[in-house]
Write a protein that holds these residues in place. Structure first.
Motif, PDB file in Angstrom:
ATOM      1  N   GLU A 192       0.829  -1.204   0.000  1.00  0.00           N
ATOM      2  CA  GLU A 192       0.000   0.000   0.000  1.00  0.00           C
ATOM      3  C   GLU A 192       0.862   1.253   0.000  1.00  0.00           C
ATOM      4  O   GLU A 192       0.608   2.208  -0.739  1.00  0.00           O
ATOM      5  CB  GLU A 192      -0.947  -0.026   1.192  1.00  0.00           C
ATOM      6  N   ARG A 193       1.904   1.261   0.832  1.00  0.00           N
ATOM      7  CA  ARG A 193       2.798   2.420   0.852  1.00  0.00           C
ATOM      8  C   ARG A 193       3.561   2.541  -0.461  1.00  0.00           C
ATOM      9  O   ARG A 193       3.837   3.643  -0.933  1.00  0.00           O
ATOM     10  CB  ARG A 193       3.765   2.310   2.029  1.00  0.00           C
ATOM     11  N   ALA A 194       3.931   1.413  -1.036  1.00  0.00           N
ATOM     12  CA  ALA A 194       4.594   1.451  -2.342  1.00  0.00           C
ATOM     13  C   ALA A 194       3.667   2.050  -3.393  1.00  0.00           C
ATOM     14  O   ALA A 194       4.093   2.840  -4.242  1.00  0.00           O
ATOM     15  CB  ALA A 194       5.026   0.041  -2.753  1.00  0.00           C
ATOM     16  N   ALA A 195       2.386   1.677  -3.317  1.00  0.00           N
ATOM     17  CA  ALA A 195       1.416   2.230  -4.265  1.00  0.00           C
ATOM     18  C   ALA A 195       1.292   3.740  -4.103  1.00  0.00           C
ATOM     19  O   ALA A 195       1.255   4.491  -5.092  1.00  0.00           O
ATOM     20  CB  ALA A 195       0.063   1.551  -4.079  1.00  0.00           C
ATOM     21  N   LEU A 196       1.212   4.208  -2.854  1.00  0.00           N
ATOM     22  CA  LEU A 196       1.104   5.650  -2.609  1.00  0.00           C
ATOM     23  C   LEU A 196       2.368   6.378  -3.064  1.00  0.00           C
ATOM     24  O   LEU A 196       2.302   7.503  -3.575  1.00  0.00           O
ATOM     25  CB  LEU A 196       0.852   5.905  -1.123  1.00  0.00           C
ATOM     26  N   SER A 197       3.512   5.748  -2.884  1.00  0.00           N
ATOM     27  CA  SER A 197       4.763   6.378  -3.302  1.00  0.00           C
ATOM     28  C   SER A 197       4.787   6.579  -4.808  1.00  0.00           C
ATOM     29  O   SER A 197       5.153   7.652  -5.302  1.00  0.00           O
ATOM     30  CB  SER A 197       5.948   5.510  -2.867  1.00  0.00           C
ATOM     31  N   VAL A 198       4.394   5.546  -5.556  1.00  0.00           N
ATOM     32  CA  VAL A 198       4.369   5.663  -7.017  1.00  0.00           C
ATOM     33  C   VAL A 198       3.344   6.699  -7.454  1.00  0.00           C
ATOM     34  O   VAL A 198       3.561   7.465  -8.401  1.00  0.00           O
ATOM     35  CB  VAL A 198       4.084   4.291  -7.656  1.00  0.00           C
ATOM     36  N   LEU A 199       2.203   6.756  -6.749  1.00  0.00           N
ATOM     37  CA  LEU A 199       1.178   7.759  -7.068  1.00  0.00           C
ATOM     38  C   LEU A 199       1.754   9.169  -6.958  1.00  0.00           C
ATOM     39  O   LEU A 199       1.560  10.015  -7.832  1.00  0.00           O
ATOM     40  CB  LEU A 199      -0.017   7.564  -6.143  1.00  0.00           C
ATOM     41  N   LEU A 200       2.491   9.432  -5.860  1.00  0.00           N
ATOM     42  CA  LEU A 200       3.086  10.755  -5.659  1.00  0.00           C
ATOM     43  C   LEU A 200       4.187  11.035  -6.675  1.00  0.00           C
ATOM     44  O   LEU A 200       4.306  12.147  -7.197  1.00  0.00           O
ATOM     45  CB  LEU A 200       3.642  10.865  -4.246  1.00  0.00           C
ATOM     46  N   ILE A 201       4.999  10.028  -6.961  1.00  0.00           N
ATOM     47  CA  ILE A 201       6.070  10.210  -7.940  1.00  0.00           C
ATOM     48  C   ILE A 201       5.490  10.519  -9.310  1.00  0.00           C
ATOM     49  O   ILE A 201       5.974  11.395 -10.032  1.00  0.00           O
ATOM     50  CB  ILE A 201       6.959   8.952  -7.987  1.00  0.00           C
ATOM     51  N   ASP A 202       4.434   9.799  -9.673  1.00  0.00           N
ATOM     52  CA  ASP A 202       3.776  10.030 -10.965  1.00  0.00           C
ATOM     53  C   ASP A 202       3.257  11.461 -11.053  1.00  0.00           C
ATOM     54  O   ASP A 202       3.385  12.131 -12.089  1.00  0.00           O
ATOM     55  CB  ASP A 202       2.625   9.026 -11.129  1.00  0.00           C
ATOM     56  N   ARG A 203       2.682  11.932  -9.959  1.00  0.00           N
ATOM     57  CA  ARG A 203       2.157  13.300  -9.951  1.00  0.00           C
ATOM     58  C   ARG A 203       3.277  14.318 -10.156  1.00  0.00           C
ATOM     59  O   ARG A 203       3.172  15.244 -10.954  1.00  0.00           O
ATOM     60  CB  ARG A 203       1.441  13.571  -8.625  1.00  0.00           C
ATOM     61  N   ASN A 204       4.376  14.146  -9.445  1.00  0.00           N
ATOM     62  CA  ASN A 204       5.450  15.122  -9.533  1.00  0.00           C
ATOM     63  C   ASN A 204       6.268  14.987 -10.810  1.00  0.00           C
ATOM     64  O   ASN A 204       6.956  15.931 -11.195  1.00  0.00           O
ATOM     65  CB  ASN A 204       6.356  15.013  -8.307  1.00  0.00           C
ATOM     66  N   ALA A 205       6.186  13.840 -11.466  1.00  0.00           N
ATOM     67  CA  ALA A 205       6.853  13.701 -12.758  1.00  0.00           C
ATOM     68  C   ALA A 205       6.166  14.544 -13.825  1.00  0.00           C
ATOM     69  O   ALA A 205       6.751  14.830 -14.870  1.00  0.00           O
ATOM     70  CB  ALA A 205       6.880  12.236 -13.182  1.00  0.00           C
ATOM     71  N   GLU A 206       4.916  14.942 -13.583  1.00  0.00           N
ATOM     72  CA  GLU A 206       4.173  15.749 -14.549  1.00  0.00           C
ATOM     73  C   GLU A 206       4.217  17.240 -14.243  1.00  0.00           C
ATOM     74  O   GLU A 206       3.515  18.028 -14.883  1.00  0.00           O
ATOM     75  CB  GLU A 206       2.715  15.276 -14.626  1.00  0.00           C
ATOM     76  N   LEU A 207       5.010  17.629 -13.255  1.00  0.00           N
ATOM     77  CA  LEU A 207       5.195  19.059 -13.014  1.00  0.00           C
ATOM     78  C   LEU A 207       5.854  19.692 -14.237  1.00  0.00           C
ATOM     79  O   LEU A 207       6.549  19.027 -14.994  1.00  0.00           O
ATOM     80  CB  LEU A 207       6.066  19.281 -11.778  1.00  0.00           C
ATOM     81  N   PRO A 208       5.656  20.983 -14.466  1.00  0.00           N
ATOM     82  CA  PRO A 208       6.201  21.627 -15.666  1.00  0.00           C
ATOM     83  C   PRO A 208       7.716  21.510 -15.738  1.00  0.00           C
ATOM     84  O   PRO A 208       8.410  21.440 -14.722  1.00  0.00           O
ATOM     85  CB  PRO A 208       5.760  23.093 -15.503  1.00  0.00           C
ATOM     86  N   LEU A 209       8.240  21.483 -16.962  1.00  0.00           N
ATOM     87  CA  LEU A 209       9.682  21.463 -17.159  1.00  0.00           C
ATOM     88  C   LEU A 209      10.304  22.710 -16.538  1.00  0.00           C
ATOM     89  O   LEU A 209       9.786  23.815 -16.683  1.00  0.00           O
ATOM     90  CB  LEU A 209      10.014  21.402 -18.658  1.00  0.00           C
ATOM     91  N   GLY A 210      11.404  22.532 -15.872  1.00  0.00           N
ATOM     92  CA  GLY A 210      12.054  23.647 -15.220  1.00  0.00           C
ATOM     93  C   GLY A 210      11.630  23.843 -13.783  1.00  0.00           C
ATOM     94  O   GLY A 210      12.259  24.627 -13.052  1.00  0.00           O
ATOM     95  N   HIS A 211      10.536  23.174 -13.355  1.00  0.00           N
ATOM     96  CA  HIS A 211      10.103  23.265 -11.963  1.00  0.00           C
ATOM     97  C   HIS A 211      11.176  22.645 -11.075  1.00  0.00           C
ATOM     98  O   HIS A 211      11.678  21.554 -11.339  1.00  0.00           O
ATOM     99  CB  HIS A 211       8.773  22.529 -11.780  1.00  0.00           C
ATOM    100  N   ARG A 212      11.554  23.331 -10.013  1.00  0.00           N
ATOM    101  CA  ARG A 212      12.695  22.869  -9.209  1.00  0.00           C
ATOM    102  C   ARG A 212      12.420  21.572  -8.474  1.00  0.00           C
ATOM    103  O   ARG A 212      13.354  20.895  -8.033  1.00  0.00           O
ATOM    104  CB  ARG A 212      13.093  23.955  -8.214  1.00  0.00           C
ATOM    105  N   TYR A 213      11.146  21.196  -8.302  1.00  0.00           N
ATOM    106  CA  TYR A 213      10.832  19.967  -7.604  1.00  0.00           C
ATOM    107  C   TYR A 213      10.318  18.888  -8.556  1.00  0.00           C
ATOM    108  O   TYR A 213       9.794  17.864  -8.126  1.00  0.00           O
ATOM    109  CB  TYR A 213       9.788  20.214  -6.513  1.00  0.00           C
ATOM    110  N   ARG A 214      10.440  19.091  -9.837  1.00  0.00           N
ATOM    111  CA  ARG A 214       9.965  18.098 -10.805  1.00  0.00           C
ATOM    112  C   ARG A 214      10.825  16.836 -10.717  1.00  0.00           C
ATOM    113  O   ARG A 214      12.050  16.905 -10.635  1.00  0.00           O
ATOM    114  CB  ARG A 214      10.031  18.649 -12.223  1.00  0.00           C
TER     115      ARG A 214
END
Length: 397
Positions: free
Chosen positions: A302-324
């Motif tokens: 379950e925690r692994a699933a939540l981790s991937v969910l968060l990573i997927d979200r932040n992978a779609e942050l705009p290019l150049g975003h410092r936390y992308r």
């Protein structure tokens, strides 16, 4: 039937042998034609000329069926049966002259009339056969991928060390092999059954005493993590896991559209569906299955699933975003490493998300991004954490 039936020709740059190769590729798997019918069409094409496939020409052969039978080592009856098969499938037109004889006339290399086998339908169906070939290729890829996923599930079931689990897996896939299964619907059903069965079973390795452990099973069925070497297996009053208070629907509030689409296709927000969606998302994000497996072993599925969910979200942050997140694989590996020391407070992040969503106005300003209005200030908190995880880990190579 007219003896001057013409056709519109093949596409530019396509010759008669390109047509023949395409027909042989799709005839049996795509249209269910017999091997005799396929061999007969090859013989037809060899009897024609390149100019017969130009627009407005007549593409036909008028060799007698007995001559085709001799050339192919078959009986005239087999040739007639194959011709009826091809005619019924819409690939040829049969017509005959006086007394059923086959005849034709070619002048200056151009057929002016023919009573026999007309290949105009075969030429006209080039585009349809091309689409069929592409569909068959996509289906073959889907079958190959589904088989690979089933093999991975089988390996995870064996690694679980649960005899009952293995026995139930045997009832779903008796010999453990999928090589002879070519039906994609059946393969999908097997994969979903194995995945659902595995998601419902606890899968916890020998734990690090400092690590927080969890599983797909309810916390009340798990021995608590007691810091006592002499009584580590002793059961006592279970401590409630903060993760229990996170609802799958709440977790989806910060998920990307593609991730939510996978969960909806699986039947809606449930923990097993989130685990499955994260597992499937690993391929899209470039996360190796070994990395996903280590994440499940380190801090639970379950925690692994939540981790991937968060990573997927932040992978779609705009290019150049410092936390992308630039490398999802490195980010997840960093979270696994940190889970072995100070831990990753996923429960705290999602509780903050839930509170934040309740405070956000229902209508976001037009200039705001589709993610930020949902999570507000938490976006930077989560993104900063994930970015730091990514920086801690060198590329897997």
């Amino acid at each position: 039937m007219s003896t001057t039936l013409a056709h519109r020709g093949l596409p530019s740059g396509v010759g008669r042998f390109d047509l023949l190769r395409l027909f042989e590729q799709v005839a049996r798997p795509g249209f269910g034609l017999s091997s005799t019918a396929v061999a007969l069409v090859r013989h037809y094409v060899l009897k024609t000329m390149d100019g017969d496939y130009f627009s407005g020409r007549i593409c036909a052969v008028w060799t007698q069926a007995c001559r085709f039978a001799e050339a192919l080592g078959l009986t005239p009856r087999s040739i007639n049966s194959a011709e009826r098969e091809l005619e019924k499938a819409g690939f040829i037109v049969r017509n005959a002259g006086i007394n059923g004889e086959r005849a034709g006339d070619r002048q200056g290399g151009i057929v002016v009339w023919a009573a026999g086998i007309n290949l105009a339908p075969l030429v006209e169906r080039f585009g349809e056969m091309q689409a069929k070939a592409e569909a068959l290729e996509l289906q073959a890829r889907a079958i190959q991928q589904c088989r690979a996923e089933i093999r991975q599930l089988g390996q995870r079931i064996r690694e679980a060390g649960d005899d009952d689990l293995r026995e139930r897996a045997e009832t779903i896939l008796p010999d453990g092999r999928t090589a002879r299964i070519t039906n994609i619907d059946r393969l999908i059903a097997i994969r979903e059954a194995l995945s659902a069965m595995l998601a419902a079973v606890e899968f916890v390795p020998e734990p690090d005493p400092r690590a927080l452990k969890t599983s797909d099973a309810p916390e009340e069925n798990c021995a608590p993590n007691i810091q006592d070497k002499n009584s580590s297996r002793r059961r006592t009053a279970p401590a409630r896991d903060p993760l229990d208070r996170i609802r799958p629907a709440t977790a989806l509030l910060v998920a990307t559209e593609s991730y939510r689409g996978i969960v909806e296709a699986l039947g809606g927000p449930t923990w097993p569906n989130l685990v499955e969606a994260s597992w499937r998302s690993c391929g899209r994000l470039g996360i190796a299955q070994s990395t996903w497996g280590r994440a499940c072993q380190q801090f639970g599925r379950e925690r692994a699933a939540l981790s991937v969910l968060l990573i997927d979200r932040n992978a779609e942050l705009p290019l150049g975003h410092r936390y992308r997140v630039g490398s999802p694989a490195r980010c997840l590996a960093g979270m696994v490493r940190r889970a072995g020391s100070s831990g990753v407070n996923l429960a705290g992040l999602f509780r903050a998300t839930e509170r934040n969503v309740q405070e956000v106005p229902p209508q976001a300003a037009p200039h705001e991004s589709p993610i930020e209005p949902q999570v507000g200030p938490l976006a930077n908190l989560t993104a900063k954490l994930l970015a730091s995880m990514e920086r801690r880990v060198a590329p897997d190579g």
